[in-house]
Enzyme design. Sequence first.
Site, PDB file in Angstrom:
ATOM      1  N   ALA A  66     -18.306 -48.155  -9.186  1.00 10.49           N
ATOM      2  CA  ALA A  66     -18.881 -47.778  -7.895  1.00 10.49           C
ATOM      3  C   ALA A  66     -18.482 -46.339  -7.608  1.00 10.49           C
ATOM      4  O   ALA A  66     -17.420 -45.878  -8.045  1.00 10.49           O
ATOM      5  CB  ALA A  66     -18.344 -48.703  -6.808  1.00 10.49           C
ATOM      6  N   GLY A 111     -17.624 -51.443 -11.263  1.00  9.42           N
ATOM      7  CA  GLY A 111     -19.021 -51.847 -11.142  1.00  9.42           C
ATOM      8  C   GLY A 111     -19.809 -51.645 -12.424  1.00  9.42           C
ATOM      9  O   GLY A 111     -20.808 -52.334 -12.661  1.00  9.42           O
ATOM     10  N   GLU A 114     -19.129 -54.664 -14.349  1.00 10.93           N
ATOM     11  CA  GLU A 114     -19.871 -55.759 -13.693  1.00 10.93           C
ATOM     12  C   GLU A 114     -21.366 -55.671 -14.009  1.00 10.93           C
ATOM     13  O   GLU A 114     -22.016 -56.694 -14.212  1.00 10.93           O
ATOM     14  CB  GLU A 114     -19.628 -55.703 -12.180  1.00 10.93           C
ATOM     15  CG  GLU A 114     -18.188 -56.049 -11.819  1.00 10.93           C
ATOM     16  CD  GLU A 114     -17.878 -55.806 -10.352  1.00 10.93           C
ATOM     17  OE1 GLU A 114     -17.894 -54.629  -9.940  1.00 10.93           O
ATOM     18  OE2 GLU A 114     -17.624 -56.778  -9.630  1.00 10.93           O
ATOM     19  N   GLU A 134     -10.210 -51.901 -10.155  1.00 18.76           N
ATOM     20  CA  GLU A 134     -10.276 -51.802  -8.686  1.00 18.76           C
ATOM     21  C   GLU A 134      -8.899 -51.925  -8.037  1.00 18.76           C
ATOM     22  O   GLU A 134      -8.640 -51.330  -6.995  1.00 18.76           O
ATOM     23  CB  GLU A 134     -11.201 -52.894  -8.126  1.00 18.76           C
ATOM     24  CG  GLU A 134     -12.677 -52.640  -8.349  1.00 18.76           C
ATOM     25  CD  GLU A 134     -13.195 -53.179  -9.670  1.00 18.76           C
ATOM     26  OE1 GLU A 134     -12.376 -53.524 -10.549  1.00 18.76           O
ATOM     27  OE2 GLU A 134     -14.421 -53.243  -9.820  1.00 18.76           O
TER      28      GLU A 134
HETATM   29  N1  COA Z   1     -16.983 -42.495  -8.583  1.00 22.84           N
HETATM   30  C1  COA Z   1     -17.268 -41.215  -8.288  1.00 22.84           C
HETATM   31  N2  COA Z   1     -17.089 -40.193  -9.141  1.00 22.84           N
HETATM   32  C2  COA Z   1     -16.594 -40.502 -10.351  1.00 22.84           C
HETATM   33  C3  COA Z   1     -16.271 -41.806 -10.728  1.00 22.84           C
HETATM   34  C4  COA Z   1     -16.492 -42.839  -9.784  1.00 22.84           C
HETATM   35  N3  COA Z   1     -16.240 -44.107 -10.059  1.00 22.84           N
HETATM   36  N4  COA Z   1     -15.777 -41.782 -11.992  1.00 22.84           N
HETATM   37  C5  COA Z   1     -15.825 -40.514 -12.391  1.00 22.84           C
HETATM   38  N5  COA Z   1     -16.300 -39.723 -11.399  1.00 22.84           N
HETATM   39  C6  COA Z   1     -16.501 -38.276 -11.411  1.00 22.84           C
HETATM   40  C7  COA Z   1     -15.185 -37.515 -11.298  1.00 22.84           C
HETATM   41  O1  COA Z   1     -14.785 -37.414  -9.939  1.00 22.84           O
HETATM   42  C8  COA Z   1     -15.578 -36.193 -11.903  1.00 22.84           C
HETATM   43  O2  COA Z   1     -16.332 -35.467 -10.946  1.00 22.84           O
HETATM   44  P1  COA Z   1     -16.032 -33.882 -10.720  1.00 22.84           P
HETATM   45  O3  COA Z   1     -16.345 -33.239 -12.043  1.00 22.84           O
HETATM   46  O4  COA Z   1     -16.968 -33.492  -9.631  1.00 22.84           O
HETATM   47  O5  COA Z   1     -14.572 -33.789 -10.353  1.00 22.84           O
HETATM   48  C9  COA Z   1     -16.541 -36.588 -13.014  1.00 22.84           C
HETATM   49  O6  COA Z   1     -17.030 -37.874 -12.667  1.00 22.84           O
HETATM   50  C10 COA Z   1     -15.885 -36.692 -14.374  1.00 22.84           C
HETATM   51  O7  COA Z   1     -14.797 -37.586 -14.276  1.00 22.84           O
HETATM   52  P2  COA Z   1     -13.295 -37.232 -14.764  1.00 22.84           P
HETATM   53  O8  COA Z   1     -12.357 -38.110 -14.014  1.00 22.84           O
HETATM   54  O9  COA Z   1     -13.073 -35.754 -14.672  1.00 22.84           O
HETATM   55  O10 COA Z   1     -13.382 -37.633 -16.293  1.00 22.84           O
HETATM   56  P3  COA Z   1     -12.175 -38.077 -17.234  1.00 22.84           P
HETATM   57  O11 COA Z   1     -12.751 -38.106 -18.604  1.00 22.84           O
HETATM   58  O12 COA Z   1     -10.987 -37.237 -16.991  1.00 22.84           O
HETATM   59  O13 COA Z   1     -11.803 -39.568 -16.770  1.00 22.84           O
HETATM   60  C11 COA Z   1     -12.297 -41.857 -16.160  1.00 22.84           C
HETATM   61  C12 COA Z   1     -12.731 -40.613 -16.959  1.00 22.84           C
HETATM   62  C13 COA Z   1     -13.429 -42.875 -16.261  1.00 22.84           C
HETATM   63  C14 COA Z   1     -10.999 -42.417 -16.742  1.00 22.84           C
HETATM   64  C15 COA Z   1     -12.066 -41.452 -14.676  1.00 22.84           C
HETATM   65  O14 COA Z   1     -13.202 -40.717 -14.239  1.00 22.84           O
HETATM   66  C16 COA Z   1     -11.877 -42.631 -13.761  1.00 22.84           C
HETATM   67  O15 COA Z   1     -10.823 -43.237 -13.740  1.00 22.84           O
HETATM   68  N6  COA Z   1     -12.911 -42.961 -12.935  1.00 22.84           N
HETATM   69  C17 COA Z   1     -12.830 -44.010 -11.959  1.00 22.84           C
HETATM   70  C18 COA Z   1     -12.894 -45.358 -12.603  1.00 22.84           C
HETATM   71  C19 COA Z   1     -12.762 -46.455 -11.564  1.00 22.84           C
HETATM   72  O16 COA Z   1     -11.743 -46.618 -10.928  1.00 22.84           O
HETATM   73  N7  COA Z   1     -13.845 -47.232 -11.391  1.00 22.84           N
HETATM   74  C20 COA Z   1     -13.870 -48.331 -10.463  1.00 22.84           C
HETATM   75  C21 COA Z   1     -14.434 -47.894  -9.172  1.00 22.84           C
HETATM   76  S1  COA Z   1     -14.492 -49.265  -8.038  1.00 22.84           S
END
Ligand code: COA
Length: 257
Positions: A66, A111, A114, A134
């Site tokens: 999400a 999500g 999911e 989450e």
């Molecule tokens: N929602 C909104 N933006 C997200 C996102 C999410 N779930 N996941 C990644 N992004 C965005 C980041 O904020 C970043 O944006 P920016 O360039 O404007 O700062 C961009 O996508 C790239 O992500 P980044 O975190 O820089 O990549 P990474 O390779 O370092 O890490 C992940 C990848 C997937 C490990 C990390 O993005 C992450 O942990 N995301 C969230 C995962 C999560 O908790 N999902 C459940 C949500 S309920």
Amino acid sequence: MSYNTLLLDTQSGITTLTINRPDKLNALNAEVLKEIGEAVRAFSEDSAAHIMIITGSGPKAFAAGADIVELHSRDGQTGADFSRYGQVVFDAIEASDKPIIAAVNGFALGGGCELSMACHMRFASANARFGQPEVNLGIIPGYGGTQRLPRLVGFAKAVELTISGNVIKADEALRIGLVNGVVEQEDLMQHVTEFAQLVLSKSQPAVRSSMRALMSFEREGGMEREAIEFGITCGTNDFKEGTLAFLEKRSANFTNS
Ligand code: COA
């Protein structure tokens, strides 16, 4: 129909839906969810489309969950409402009697995991990662994850993944039954397309009856649903052709009628 956040392409019976926010790792904001709902509805009504592949744009992510920017402003009431909205969209994927397959090309977190689980099958690239993180954000899976994960991997493994927030690699996802297969990333779409083409070579009324019967798995009336769908297929031209072709030692020419 045109979409802001998705790419849609239907060719030779196969619809490919690509979530197209690669700079945000295909995070699922409200617009993406709404458009997925619309695209699945259009697919179900399109008589030229028989099977759907859902994937993510870019080399890194299927969907990284999400959209946390949007999520941050939710409160108790709007959070519950949004959970229900996501559930409706993902339930529509699961309820489709045309097969919908996830081609998981990278992160499938929250999500995103999911969404993949709402699909009927999942193939993953070797770099794919799965998880329900989450708990790290102080919330729980809200788009059906607490229900679909235990169904796919068993209760104890679902508890482990959900309360730890651990992220697992594709080969571990294969080992626990979360995905149907793992291939190299450059081979993923070809692999899934070949599987879709195999399904397309069968009688589509039989495929759809199979789906309806399988979806009543472990539900009350499941055996009766199987009998009804068996009867439906016995009334098709494809059934007459398929059985005759076997008796005449030749390949069947299905007309999907
Ligand atoms: N929602 C909104 N933006 C997200 C996102 C999410 N779930 N996941 C990644 N992004 C965005 C980041 O904020 C970043 O944006 P920016 O360039 O404007 O700062 C961009 O996508 C790239 O992500 P980044 O975190 O820089 O990549 P990474 O390779 O370092 O890490 C992940 C990848 C997937 C490990 C990390 O993005 C992450 O942990 N995301 C969230 C995962 C999560 O908790 N999902 C459940 C949500 S309920």
